[in-house]
Design a protein around this motif. Structure first.
Motif, short mmCIF file in Angstrom:
data_model
loop_
_atom_site.label_atom_id
_atom_site.label_comp_id
_atom_site.label_asym_id
_atom_site.label_seq_id
_atom_site.Cartn_x
_atom_site.Cartn_y
_atom_site.Cartn_z
N ALA A 94 0.69 -1.20 -0.13
CA ALA A 94 0.04 -0.04 0.12
C ALA A 94 0.79 1.35 -0.17
O ALA A 94 0.67 2.37 -0.57
CB ALA A 94 -1.05 -0.08 1.41
N SER A 95 2.00 1.19 0.88
CA SER A 95 2.82 2.26 0.83
C SER A 95 3.38 2.69 -0.53
O SER A 95 3.55 3.79 -1.13
CB SER A 95 4.04 2.35 1.73
N GLN A 96 3.95 1.52 -1.20
CA GLN A 96 4.46 1.57 -2.64
C GLN A 96 3.56 2.29 -3.55
O GLN A 96 3.61 3.15 -4.54
CB GLN A 96 5.08 0.44 -3.08
N LEU A 97 2.24 1.94 -3.66
CA LEU A 97 1.15 2.18 -4.38
C LEU A 97 0.99 3.80 -4.40
O LEU A 97 0.82 4.52 -5.22
CB LEU A 97 -0.13 1.59 -4.28
N SER A 98 0.95 4.25 -2.89
CA SER A 98 0.78 5.71 -2.46
C SER A 98 2.02 6.38 -2.97
O SER A 98 1.79 7.40 -3.70
CB SER A 98 0.71 5.70 -0.95
N MET A 99 3.21 6.03 -2.76
CA MET A 99 4.28 6.85 -3.03
C MET A 99 4.72 6.94 -4.90
O MET A 99 5.24 7.61 -5.20
CB MET A 99 5.36 6.17 -2.40
N LEU A 100 3.95 5.99 -5.53
CA LEU A 100 4.02 5.98 -6.82
C LEU A 100 2.94 6.86 -7.44
O LEU A 100 2.86 6.92 -8.48
CB LEU A 100 3.68 4.53 -7.54
N GLY A 101 2.33 7.50 -6.50
CA GLY A 101 1.29 8.31 -6.88
C GLY A 101 -0.07 7.92 -7.74
O GLY A 101 -0.73 8.42 -8.38
N LEU A 102 -0.29 6.60 -7.30
CA LEU A 102 -1.53 5.94 -8.16
C LEU A 102 -2.74 6.24 -7.50
O LEU A 102 -2.68 6.58 -6.35
CB LEU A 102 -1.24 4.39 -7.95
N LYS A 103 -3.83 6.31 -8.07
CA LYS A 103 -4.99 6.46 -7.65
C LYS A 103 -5.76 5.31 -6.69
O LYS A 103 -5.70 4.33 -7.33
CB LYS A 103 -5.96 6.73 -8.78
N PRO A 104 -5.99 5.38 -5.77
CA PRO A 104 -6.84 4.31 -4.90
C PRO A 104 -7.83 3.70 -5.68
O PRO A 104 -8.81 4.51 -5.98
CB PRO A 104 -7.11 4.88 -3.47
N MET A 105 -8.03 2.44 -5.64
CA MET A 105 -9.09 1.78 -6.52
C MET A 105 -9.88 0.68 -5.64
O MET A 105 -10.33 -0.25 -6.18
CB MET A 105 -8.50 1.21 -7.96
N GLY A 106 -9.61 0.96 -4.30
CA GLY A 106 -10.35 -0.02 -3.45
C GLY A 106 -11.83 0.27 -3.14
O GLY A 106 -12.34 0.81 -3.77
#
Length: 344
Positions: A94-106
């Motif tokens: 989750a931290s990697q997805l956040s740091m890559l600037g991706l849009k949360p899709m949960g």
């Protein structure tokens, strides 16, 4: 009492990911942690997740091998679904997805997690491989999470899904099953592809969603739960590329599982040919991976893996020593080219 305490500790571990701590007062969150007790490893509550995040350069420069080393570290305890080790792995991803600037899709569109539960399982060896089979008690279910993040494209309603399961087998008879090839290798390659796309600064025509499934080892439970309750309409998914155990074997020798010809299969086959590699459709021989959940919903899907994926599979010897960096690099290149064909 001991069983109840262990269950509550595990629930706390998953709560670090599932519960929206950013919406709760800090004092209340700390009180909950004290009431439930302290888990075997230190848990870090994730920071509030915003819909858009600036890209963290340090994360952008990480590699698939970095991810594999992190996911197979001792504190991950083999990443068995429902365990504290799995919660630590989910927190890292989750931290990697956040740091890559991706849009949360949960589940809510403001977080990366897609929550589900699974029934009890029984551990045992089959032909020397540790496997899980369904347990008898179906009343008590264990919480777990998938993780989803998106790079939005011009066509928001068309999605290319790039996925890998991040869970493994945990600890059995005192031995840790690290799961370096199965499937930290697939997770690392998926992250590698997204990092490369972001470094290049290109905007895709179709939205690219990367998904990390849990409870695959329990029978594809996480991906099946997603198909049953996807946060976005399934008809938006135009192809699924699922990476599973891609890091070992002869360099350039890969295999594919799919239910016949489809757009995902064609994209991977073309990409492998461009790289001078072999990626042939092979018989599942009683095995499968998360692509089966999407095939059942008539969504074009493939699982991409090393041809020798069974070597040391589901044993304590599936360690970083089994991973060949050249194979990982080539697998990520093939996935990148396939995604580029389908999304750009």
């Amino acid at each position: 009492m001991q069983t109840r305490r262990v269950f509550l500790k595990t629930l706390l571990g998953l709560g670090a990911i599932i519960l929206p701590w950013s919406l709760l007062p800090t004092r209340f969150g700390e009180s909950m942690k004290e009431w439930l007790g302290h888990p075997p490893v230190e848990l870090l509550l994730p920071p509030p997740i915003k819909t858009t995040n600036p890209i963290n350069v340090q994360s952008l420069n990480r590699t698939a091998i970095d991810d594999i080393l992190t996911l197979t570290a001792p504190e991950m305890q083999g990443r068995k679904a429902g365990s504290v080790g799995e919660a630590k792995a989910a927190e890292y991803l989750a931290s990697q997805l956040s740091m890559l600037g991706l849009k949360p899709m949960g589940d809510t569109g403001t977080e990366f997690t897609h929550a589900f539960t699974f029934p009890p399982v029984i551990e045992g060896r089959v032909n020397g491989r540790l496997t899980f089979r369904p347990g008898e008690n179906t009343d008590l279910r264990t919480p777990s999470v998938n993780l989803l993040g998106g790079l939005m494209g011009e066509k928001l309603q068309e999605i290319i899904l790039l996925s890998a399961h991040y869970d493994h087998l945990g600890i059995f008879e005192g031995k840790v099953y690290p799961g370096a090839n199965d499937n930290a290798s697939g997770v690392g390659c998926v992250l590698d592809v997204m990092r490369r796309i972001l470094r290049e600064g290109k905007s895709p025509k179709r939205t690219i969603v990367i998904a990390f499934w849990s409870a695959e080892e329990m029978g594809f439970v996480g991906s099946e739960a997603f198909v049953r309750s996807s946060p976005f309409p399934l008809q938006q998914i135009k192809a699924v590329l699922n990476a599973d155990t891609v890091g070992n074997g002869m360099i350039g020798n890969f295999a594919l599982w799919a239910d016949g010809e489809n757009t995902a299969l064609k994209a991977i086959s073309q990409a492998a040919a461009e790289c001078g590699a072999s990626a042939l459709l092979v018989s599942k021989a009683g095995h499968n991976s998360d692509s089966v959940s999407f095939a059942a919903a008539n969504i074009p899907a493939i699982t991409f893996m090393s041809h020798d994926w069974l070597t040391k599979n589901h044993t304590p010897d599936d360690t970083i020593a089994l991973i060949k960096p050249e194979q990982i690099t080539l697998a990520a290149e093939i996935l990148y080219r396939a995604v580029h064909t389908l999304a750009f």
